[in-house]
Motif scaffolding. Structure first.
Motif, short mmCIF file in Angstrom:
data_model
loop_
_atom_site.label_atom_id
_atom_site.label_comp_id
_atom_site.label_asym_id
_atom_site.label_seq_id
_atom_site.Cartn_x
_atom_site.Cartn_y
_atom_site.Cartn_z
N SER A 1 0.84 -1.21 0.00
CA SER A 1 0.00 0.00 0.00
C SER A 1 0.86 1.25 0.00
O SER A 1 0.54 2.25 -0.67
CB SER A 1 -0.91 0.02 1.22
OG SER A 1 -1.81 -1.06 1.17
N GLU B 1 -7.10 0.79 -0.66
CA GLU B 1 -7.43 -0.34 0.21
C GLU B 1 -8.57 0.06 1.14
O GLU B 1 -8.62 1.19 1.64
CB GLU B 1 -6.17 -0.67 1.01
CG GLU B 1 -6.29 -1.89 1.89
CD GLU B 1 -4.97 -2.18 2.61
OE1 GLU B 1 -3.90 -1.92 2.03
OE2 GLU B 1 -5.03 -2.67 3.74
N ASP C 1 -5.73 -1.44 -4.98
CA ASP C 1 -5.15 -1.94 -3.72
C ASP C 1 -6.16 -2.85 -3.02
O ASP C 1 -7.16 -2.37 -2.49
CB ASP C 1 -4.76 -0.76 -2.82
CG ASP C 1 -3.81 -1.19 -1.70
OD1 ASP C 1 -3.59 -2.41 -1.56
OD2 ASP C 1 -3.30 -0.31 -0.99
N GLU C 2 -5.86 -4.13 -3.02
CA GLU C 2 -6.68 -5.14 -2.33
C GLU C 2 -8.16 -5.05 -2.67
O GLU C 2 -9.00 -4.95 -1.77
CB GLU C 2 -6.52 -5.00 -0.80
CG GLU C 2 -5.09 -4.98 -0.31
CD GLU C 2 -4.52 -6.34 0.00
OE1 GLU C 2 -5.14 -7.35 -0.42
OE2 GLU C 2 -3.44 -6.41 0.63
#
Ligand SMILES: Nc1ncnc2c1ncn2[C@@H]1O[C@H](COP(=O)(O)OP(=O)(O)O)[C@@H](O)[C@H]1O
Ligand SMILES: [Mg+2]
Lengths: 232, 291
Positions: free
Chosen positions: A41, A82, A157-158
């Motif tokens: 991240s 995220e 991100d994720e």
């Protein structure tokens, strides 16, 4: 398209990135895998310019290391962060419109139609507060908001974090669709198998360093990757 | 309704509208930065004092008002640019102390630029009271209520309908996500200080013909506006308006039926009571909402 070299970043005295070198080519889907806390991240935030870093970030031939984050969005570097990070009190449509904050009204109108076509559930809930959506819908909204900015490089991100398997599959289907439409994507996901399966290439990050790089298939077959990240 | 009660309500609404404008200034800066700007009252003072001095210098009031509002807004922008912005990353407490320092500095400068006397601004449309429901209302009170109403509508439109306004709300909710949308959060912060300063100045100008103005008028008006903002729930626009009107009416009724000696105490009692019993105020976010 993106060329990162010798990138470092710190939180106080803790070094989170210890000299990262990597590239993402036009039209590629590149996956970044690594354990929790590896610095994935942090790397994406540094590329977006919302995290102080030193080193070089070249985007389409220009050094953007000193460029403000909002200018980077204008250049086409767009991140879906995220944990979704939707604007809870604002409506679904306002969230999407804010995604197109750097675009003209006409571009925003056009993108809105495309995003609604891609995520019909968002269109049905366009007037609802984003905060009342389910986790999966919020992730769709976060992705839709990112797409509203017309990304040239999409940083994910994720995107599947904390979602039920059916929804994970749905998210990855969207990622594949974006790749098919030639969107350049840099994907971070804890689901290393799924991420490397859709990726052209991948990097493995450990405590702020790139320790392995290769094609998605190569990394999936790599003994260390299989042990550490695929649980085999 | 007795004429006396009507009278108290009218004067309470008038002063309450002023508190509401000051409270809105608190809310806007609080939303953008989580800072409670204790220099908010100084914007009120600058608005009133600048208008008076420009009018005394021979400028027609209609020309003096926009100049004074712009001057206050410029001070607000400067405060953000030169005092708050350089301390970015410092704790909120530090930032609040900076605003307290700025308020002391601004009051000091006001005594140098102007003086320590009380000044009167001529009412915008005379001072012949108008009969209303058995009570009387000053034309200036109608100006206060009308302009406040228009400002509330304009702010509602700005935050509810324009992308810039929504970007400010988004920044207040999640600065990181707003940045990733391409919002320049430093610009949002600057804008919030300019806007709050302008609102404060308008309040100071509207009230100057009713209560006189002076270098230290911002201390009390700032505190009252703060009490109103706390009562409504810090950061809530609707709360600031309701809190301001409620405080104004409470003060007016308290002064009328109890004793005018209690008037200023009411604001402080409200601040304490809200902080003890209802920390999120009338319209504030419940803490559970903040995930
Ligand atoms: N805001 C922060 N303050 C201090 N340390 C942080 C912060 N965010 C992340 N870190 C640390 O930096 C390292 C990398 O974190 P992060 O980039 O979030 O990893 P990942 O995304 O790979 O899980 C971790 O050791 C983490 O504890
Ligand atoms: Mg992470």
């Amino acid at each position: 398209m993106l060329e990162v070299s010798a990138l470092t970043s710190h939180y106080g005295r803790i070094q989170a990135l210890a000299g990262i070198d990597l590239t993402v080519e036009d039209g590629e889907l590149v996956a970044l895998v690594g354990a929790n806390g590896a610095g994935k991240s942090t790397l994406l935030r540094a590329i977006s310019g919302v995290q102080p870093s030193s080193g070089k970030i070249i985007f389409n031939g220009n050094d953007i290391s000193g460029v403000r984050s909002d200018r980077r969005v204008r250049l086409g570097i767009v991140q879906v962060p995220e944990g979704r990070q939707v604007f809870g009190p604002l409506s679904v449509e306002d969230n999407l419109r804010l995604g197109a904050y750097t675009r003209t009204r006409a571009e925003s109108d056009a993108e809105l139609e495309r995003v609604y076509a891609m995520f019909p559930a968002l269109k049905e809930r366009r007037g609802q507060a984003a905060g009342v959506l389910s986790g999966g819908q919020q992730q769709m909204l976060a992705m839709g908001r990112g797409l509203m900015a017309k990304p040239r490089l999409l940083l994910l991100d994720e995107p599947s974090m904390g979602l039920a398997p059916r929804l994970v599959e749905e998210i990855f289907a969207k990622v594949r669709a974006l790749k098919a439409a030639r969107t350049t994507i840099f994907l971070v996901d804890q689901n290393a198998r799924a991420a490397l399966s859709v990726a052209d290439r991948g990097y493995v990050l450990e405590t702020g360093r790139v320790v392995l790089a290769g094609s998605g298939a190569e990394l999936l077959a790599d003994e260390k990757v299989r042990q550490a990240y695929l649980g085999l | 309704m007795s004429a006396q009660l009507a009278q108290y309500l009218l004067s309470g609404l008038t002063i309450g509208a002023i508190y509401a404008l000051v409270a809105l200034g608190f809310a806007i800066i609080y939303n953008a930065s989580h800072v409670i700007n204790f220099a908010q009252g100084e914007f009120v003072m600058i608005g009133g004092m600048a208008t008076v001095s420009l009018a005394n210098a021979g400028l027609p009031v209609l020309a003096a008002i926009p100049v004074a509002v712009l001057a206050a807004a410029a001070v607000g922008l400067a405060l953000e640019k030169f005092a708050v912005e350089p301390a970015r990353g410092a704790s909120v407490v530090t930032l609040i102390i900076i605003t307290i320092g700025a308020s002391i500095l601004l009051r000091g400068l006001a005594t140098l630029v102007w003086d320590k006397n009380l000044h009167a601004l001529k009412p915008f449309s005379g001072d012949r009271p108008i009969e209303l429901a058995g009570a009387t209302i000053l034309p200036q009170s109608l100006w206060v209520l009308g302009v406040t109403f228009a400002i509330v509508l304009a702010l509602g439109w700005f935050f509810g309908r324009t992308l810039t306004g929504k970007a400010m709300l988004a920044t207040s909710h999640n600065p990181l996500a707003a940045q990733l949308c391409g919002v320049n959060v430093r610009f949002v912060l600057l804008l919030s200080f300019g806007l709050s300063a302008a609102l404060g100045a308008v309040a100071g100008i509207l009230i100057a013909p009713i209560t006189l103005t002076s270098w230290d008028v911002g201390v009390m008006l700032g505190l009252k506006g703060f009490a109103a903002a706390i009562l409504g729930g810090l950061g809530s626009g609707a709360g600031a308006v309701v809190g301001g009107l409620a405080l104004g009416i409470a003060e007016s009724l308290g002064a009328g039926y109890l004793s005018s000696a209690y008037k200023d105490a009411i604001a402080f009692v409200i601040i304490l009571a809200v902080l003890f019993f209802m920390p999120s105020g009338l319209f504030g976010k419940k803490s559970a909402e903040r995930v």
